[in-house]
Design a protein around this motif. Structure first.
Motif, mmCIF file in Angstrom:
data_model
loop_
_atom_site.group_PDB
_atom_site.id
_atom_site.type_symbol
_atom_site.label_atom_id
_atom_site.label_comp_id
_atom_site.label_asym_id
_atom_site.label_seq_id
_atom_site.Cartn_x
_atom_site.Cartn_y
_atom_site.Cartn_z
ATOM 1 N N LEU A 16 -55.315 6.191 49.273
ATOM 2 C CA LEU A 16 -53.907 6.920 49.468
ATOM 3 C C LEU A 16 -53.153 7.009 48.125
ATOM 4 O O LEU A 16 -52.025 7.527 48.037
ATOM 5 C CB LEU A 16 -53.267 6.169 50.379
ATOM 6 N N ARG B 43 -45.556 5.415 46.791
ATOM 7 C CA ARG B 43 -46.324 5.136 47.923
ATOM 8 C C ARG B 43 -46.558 3.661 48.019
ATOM 9 O O ARG B 43 -47.392 3.141 47.075
ATOM 10 C CB ARG B 43 -47.730 5.797 48.013
ATOM 11 N N LEU B 44 -46.267 2.732 48.955
ATOM 12 C CA LEU B 44 -46.497 1.486 49.068
ATOM 13 C C LEU B 44 -47.363 1.181 50.359
ATOM 14 O O LEU B 44 -46.997 1.699 51.344
ATOM 15 C CB LEU B 44 -45.268 0.585 49.211
ATOM 16 N N GLY B 45 -48.479 0.369 50.131
ATOM 17 C CA GLY B 45 -49.102 -0.248 51.260
ATOM 18 C C GLY B 45 -48.595 -1.293 51.667
ATOM 19 O O GLY B 45 -48.055 -2.345 50.988
ATOM 20 N N ARG C 156 -55.537 1.463 48.714
ATOM 21 C CA ARG C 156 -54.992 1.719 47.423
ATOM 22 C C ARG C 156 -55.481 2.882 46.724
ATOM 23 O O ARG C 156 -54.900 3.933 46.163
ATOM 24 C CB ARG C 156 -55.141 0.480 46.522
ATOM 25 N N LEU D 197 -51.994 4.284 46.463
ATOM 26 C CA LEU D 197 -50.845 3.426 46.427
ATOM 27 C C LEU D 197 -50.438 2.736 45.193
ATOM 28 O O LEU D 197 -51.313 2.373 44.634
ATOM 29 C CB LEU D 197 -51.177 2.335 47.524
ATOM 30 N N ARG E 292 -48.421 0.074 45.113
ATOM 31 C CA ARG E 292 -48.817 -1.385 45.389
ATOM 32 C C ARG E 292 -49.196 -1.575 46.805
ATOM 33 O O ARG E 292 -48.854 -0.793 47.610
ATOM 34 C CB ARG E 292 -47.497 -2.026 45.193
ATOM 35 N N VAL E 293 -50.053 -2.701 46.947
ATOM 36 C CA VAL E 293 -50.253 -3.098 48.491
ATOM 37 C C VAL E 293 -49.356 -4.413 48.665
ATOM 38 O O VAL E 293 -49.766 -5.164 47.916
ATOM 39 C CB VAL E 293 -51.743 -3.267 48.737
ATOM 40 N N TYR F 201 -47.073 2.905 54.011
ATOM 41 C CA TYR F 201 -48.440 3.384 54.506
ATOM 42 C C TYR F 201 -48.596 1.585 55.093
ATOM 43 O O TYR F 201 -48.696 0.756 54.423
ATOM 44 C CB TYR F 201 -49.514 3.622 53.706
#
Ligand code: ATP
Length: 211
Positions: free
Chosen positions: A34, A8-10, A31, A36, A38-39, A107
């Protein structure tokens, strides 16, 4: 991450002129909330939504983002919109990121001010096909989901709400504060404050600055 779960990446796009604690609190909340990995902070090169708006040079905005995120190992600067000619549309940026991080679940983070304008963006249907919109409410901007659903069918299922603190900060107001000699300490990370000072950004006499 257990086997089979997509990464999952933001993605937080913006002009970041300058980056501030509102951006960082949004990214960190997403982060954690959700899960995540990484953002990605994606500074816009030539933002289609602010045409004719004089923007600080990308080199400064990227450097300020780098300084702002340096202490968070999950935060990454992405140059995807800086290293290609504009105009830069979110739908194209997401396509590039999908290619770079095949199989990841994206995301796209935004404030409710941006969600309100979302139907006017290029190919909103293409955006929600590629990413879930992770939205936090910003003061004064309550989203009308029914109206949005009418304009962009399917959007309702592609929005998740973030419980991020409502920090009433905007880059526009921060630039004004610098221009008027008011402090931005405690509103931006110390390294960003130092960068603004060192490079004389947003001061009236600086030809690089906005208005
Ligand atoms: P400007 O005042 O120049 O328009 P901004 O502070 O709104 O800038 P941007 O770089 O344009 O910042 O915003 C990038 C993203 O961050 C947008 O999705 C915006 O909604 C979000 N954002 C900006 N400020 C905040 C804040 N205080 N809290 C949460 N999200 C924010």
């Amino acid at each position: 991450m257990t086997g089979g779960d997509p990464l999952r990446l933001g993605v937080l796009g913006g002009t970041f002129d300058p980056p501030h604690y509102g951006h960082l609190a949004l990214a960190e909340t997403a982060r954690v909330q959700l899960g995540l990995a990484r953002v990605l902070f994606v500074p816009a090169g030539d933002p289609p939504h602010k045409p004719g708006y004089p923007l600080s040079p990308a080199v400064h905005r990227a450097a300020m983002v780098k300084a702002a995120i340096a202490d968070n190992p999950a935060f990454v600067l992405s140059r995807v919109d800086l290293d290609r000619p504009g105009p830069h549309y979110t739908v194209d940026m997401l396509a590039m990121l999908n290619e770079m991080f095949g199989g990841a679940e994206f995301y796209f983070l935004m404030g409710s001010d941006s969600l309100d304008e979302f139907p006017t963006w290029r190919d909103p249907a293409g955006i929600i096909r590629q990413a879930i919109l992770a939205v936090m409410e910003r003061p004064g901007w309550a989203a009308d989901m029914e109206d949005l659903e009418r304009q962009v069918p399917g959007i309702r299922e592609r929005v998740v709400w973030l419980d991020a603190p409502r920090l009433d900060l905007s880059a526009t107001d921060l630039r004004r504060r610098v221009r008027e000699g008011l402090p931005v300490r405690y509103l931006v990370p110390p390294a960003v404050e130092a960068y603004i000072r060192e490079h004389g950004l947003y001061a009236r006499e600086n030809p690089d600055c906005r208005r």
